[in-house]
Design a protein around this motif. Sequence first.
Motif, PDB file in Angstrom:
ATOM      1  N   ASP A 147       0.822  -1.214   0.000  1.00 31.24           N
ATOM      2  CA  ASP A 147       0.000   0.000   0.000  1.00 31.24           C
ATOM      3  C   ASP A 147       0.855   1.261   0.000  1.00 31.24           C
ATOM      4  O   ASP A 147       0.552   2.214  -0.735  1.00 31.24           O
ATOM      5  CB  ASP A 147      -0.938   0.002   1.220  1.00 31.24           C
ATOM      6  N   ALA A 183       2.447   1.742  -3.353  1.00 33.08           N
ATOM      7  CA  ALA A 183       1.475   2.203  -4.342  1.00 33.08           C
ATOM      8  C   ALA A 183       1.150   3.681  -4.180  1.00 33.08           C
ATOM      9  O   ALA A 183       0.748   4.344  -5.140  1.00 33.08           O
ATOM     10  CB  ALA A 183       0.188   1.372  -4.233  1.00 33.08           C
ATOM     11  N   ASN A 184       1.376   4.216  -2.965  1.00 37.25           N
ATOM     12  CA  ASN A 184       1.095   5.627  -2.715  1.00 37.25           C
ATOM     13  C   ASN A 184       2.330   6.512  -2.833  1.00 37.25           C
ATOM     14  O   ASN A 184       2.346   7.627  -2.312  1.00 37.25           O
ATOM     15  CB  ASN A 184       0.468   5.792  -1.329  1.00 37.25           C
TER      16      ASN A 184
END
Length: 844
Positions: free
Chosen positions: A87, A90-91
């Motif tokens: 996560d 991905a950010n």
Amino acid sequence: MSDTKLIPMTRLCLEVFFAHYRQAPLQAGAICIGIILAVTLLIGVRTTNENAIASYSSATELLSQQAKWSIIPPLGSKRLDEDLYFDIRANGFNNSLPVLQGVASDSNGTRWRIQGSDLMAALTSFPASGSQVNSEARAKAGSGLFSLNIPLGDILSGAPIVLASKSLAEQFSQDGDLVLGGVKIHVMALDDASNLGSDILMDISLAQHILKRPNELSYIALFSDVSSNKSHLERLIGNRGMLIESDNGDGLIALTESFHLNLTAMSLLAFVVGLFIAYNGVRYSLLKRQRLLTQLQQQGIAKAPLMLALCIELLLWVIVGSIIGFMLGLQLSHWLQPMVSVTLEQLYGAKILPGNWQLSWLFQAIGLTFLAALSASTSLFIQLIRQPLAGNSNHFTEQKSADKIYLYQLLIALTLGLLASILLPFSQDYRYTMVLLGLVVIAIPLALPWSLAFMVSQLLKVSPKGLLHYQVAETKELIAPLSLAMMAMLLALTANISMNTLVGSFEGTLKNWLDARLHAELYIRPASKQMAEVEAFLKQHQDVDAIYKQWYLSSKQDKLPINIVTRDKQSLIQTTVFKETVENMWPAFFANKLVLISEPLAIKLNLELGDNIDLQALPDNHFTVGGVFYDYGNPYGEVIISPETWRANGFPQTPMSLAINLAGNSDKVKLQLQQKLQQELQHVFSIPDAMIFSQKKIKQQAIIMFKRTFSITQVLNTLTLLVAAIGLFSACFMVTQARMAPMARLYTMGVNRRQLTTLVFGQMLIIVLFTCLFALPTGAILGYLLINKVTLQAFGWSIAMEWDWLAYGRVVILALIASLLAVAFPLYIQTKRPLISSLQREVI
């Protein structure tokens, strides 16, 4: 005197002095040996300490750079979900590294620390900037990986290939294969400069398989400064973890400060012992040159160039001895560092990297040694320079003068001892206590010459007339030339006896504590996702008699790392070993009014029974200290709260570990049931060997760790005793050489060689035995202070003092053997010479 005359006369004096040493190399060797041994131990321990401390602040992720921030598991958990890493990537937080740490057992039951990470992420974590720092770090991290023919593609595809430092890989089988967690792996060795330490590095997927922890991480390292995006990252993390900033090793430095201080104190003690030997050599050399110095002054050499030449000579010996000692000290550090690394890694989780030495240490050693040697020798220099030119300088200082010096030293010793005894009760910090302990260490050898003279005088009163009476009477004359060597021996003996007392007492205390603390036969730590299934399986198992649970989480209290712990009610009552408690403690504790704190934490936070404490992890609760319990070998403070308090604050209900009592009427039956249950747990739930502990195994590992903790101190103690033995040897050699003329006269008066040999051995035996007798009470005093002041304040461990007379006897026998060997060789050499030549030698 003008400079034009000062320099030539000084050079002339130096030429005469070195011509003297060519005729008497033993004197030069005695001076050099003391300096070499002193500097060797000082530099060896300093290098080890400096490298360890530097490792704390410069430690990087394996084959990568140093993390600026980290994401760690949430309170009450030891694991992160792997999805969190994906996560944050991905950010946009790409400059990060997932890490999984754990312990795995090989086929022999040996436990190894392993670390899994994304190797490509590690090697590409450096920013693209071309700064010198980044370039050096990248080169340092990646050189080991790309300089060898490593199948990186195979590693990333999941092949069981792991990386280890060359020094660690040497402990494996010669073919480089190892079985961890039932998986056969191939170990590839990298140069120690790759900074892998004692960890085995592998791809994270392989580590998850070996540790039986799929989709789990220990932490995520962030290499970029996320301060500007901190709030966004914290929202992204949520309750899945905690974001913390790196402290650059400050926490470890504070945590290990007492450990390094103890090593430094031991090295300084050895340094002082070495200086005693060096000063003894200087003193002997000057006494042998009394006539020469008088003759130089009679020939017109002024006192100024003579004094300057003596100082320059001392400086040259210091430089030569320090250079040799510096090189030997670096080699000593190379031998000591593995022991220190194992201790620090097991106790504190610190990773010690290969270190570098600094040339400035050599100059500091030269300066310190020269100042110490000059301070000790100045009075002797002045005394020799001021001696009457027509005086008789062929003898040692007269006994009456020696008695005055003994009394003067005794008064100084009593003053220092009295000062320390007055201030020690008020010292609450181990640093100040170590300083006061230093006063005691200085006082002990200063009191020795007077004590030896007193004991020999008492022995003389009861010795029969004749050769035996002469032997005892002359022994008193030998105290002055041997006093410095015996002071060094006393310091070494005292240190050994005190450390043997500390080690023996701590081992006994630890064993008794473990017997009370461990109440179950088997302890297991399955993965958190398996905990409910494992617990249900155990409840239905016919061989399981009882199940006990433990919960804990890591936190901080006043910047100190602590563990907040709770257990089931029965475990709390049965296994908590208290130092002190308030009255009617348990009802108030289970009513959520009290907490129990470990003794080390109570000492560090200066807490006592009845004091209020607000825990940072429980900000809405206010507690009172209801009890202080013993806790050994744990570097972190511990706070026990009630199970109700744990649940009320919303901490995870899944226990971190389980303890199991088995049915069975005998130890043999329980052992069989234990082995059977362990096999079932491994078969059904694939729990690794490293996560299953028997009570016997825990005790064995605790004792092994304890012995490793004190191994470095015991090595330094042994080296100190060796240094003192070498000093005694050189002193005996010089004194025996100087006494050959009076021994030859005794021979001409009818005393045969056997009687002469017995006489010399008997004199040394008297002096060494009296020194050992003196060392027993002084060692006991020092041991008492180490146990009840230094160890208690530095580590927070209360230890019941135990006397190990067998260990004391071994030390005394070792000292006697060393002294007998020290006198046997020079006596053998001298008795081979014709006695007529001994009569022609000067008498000292």
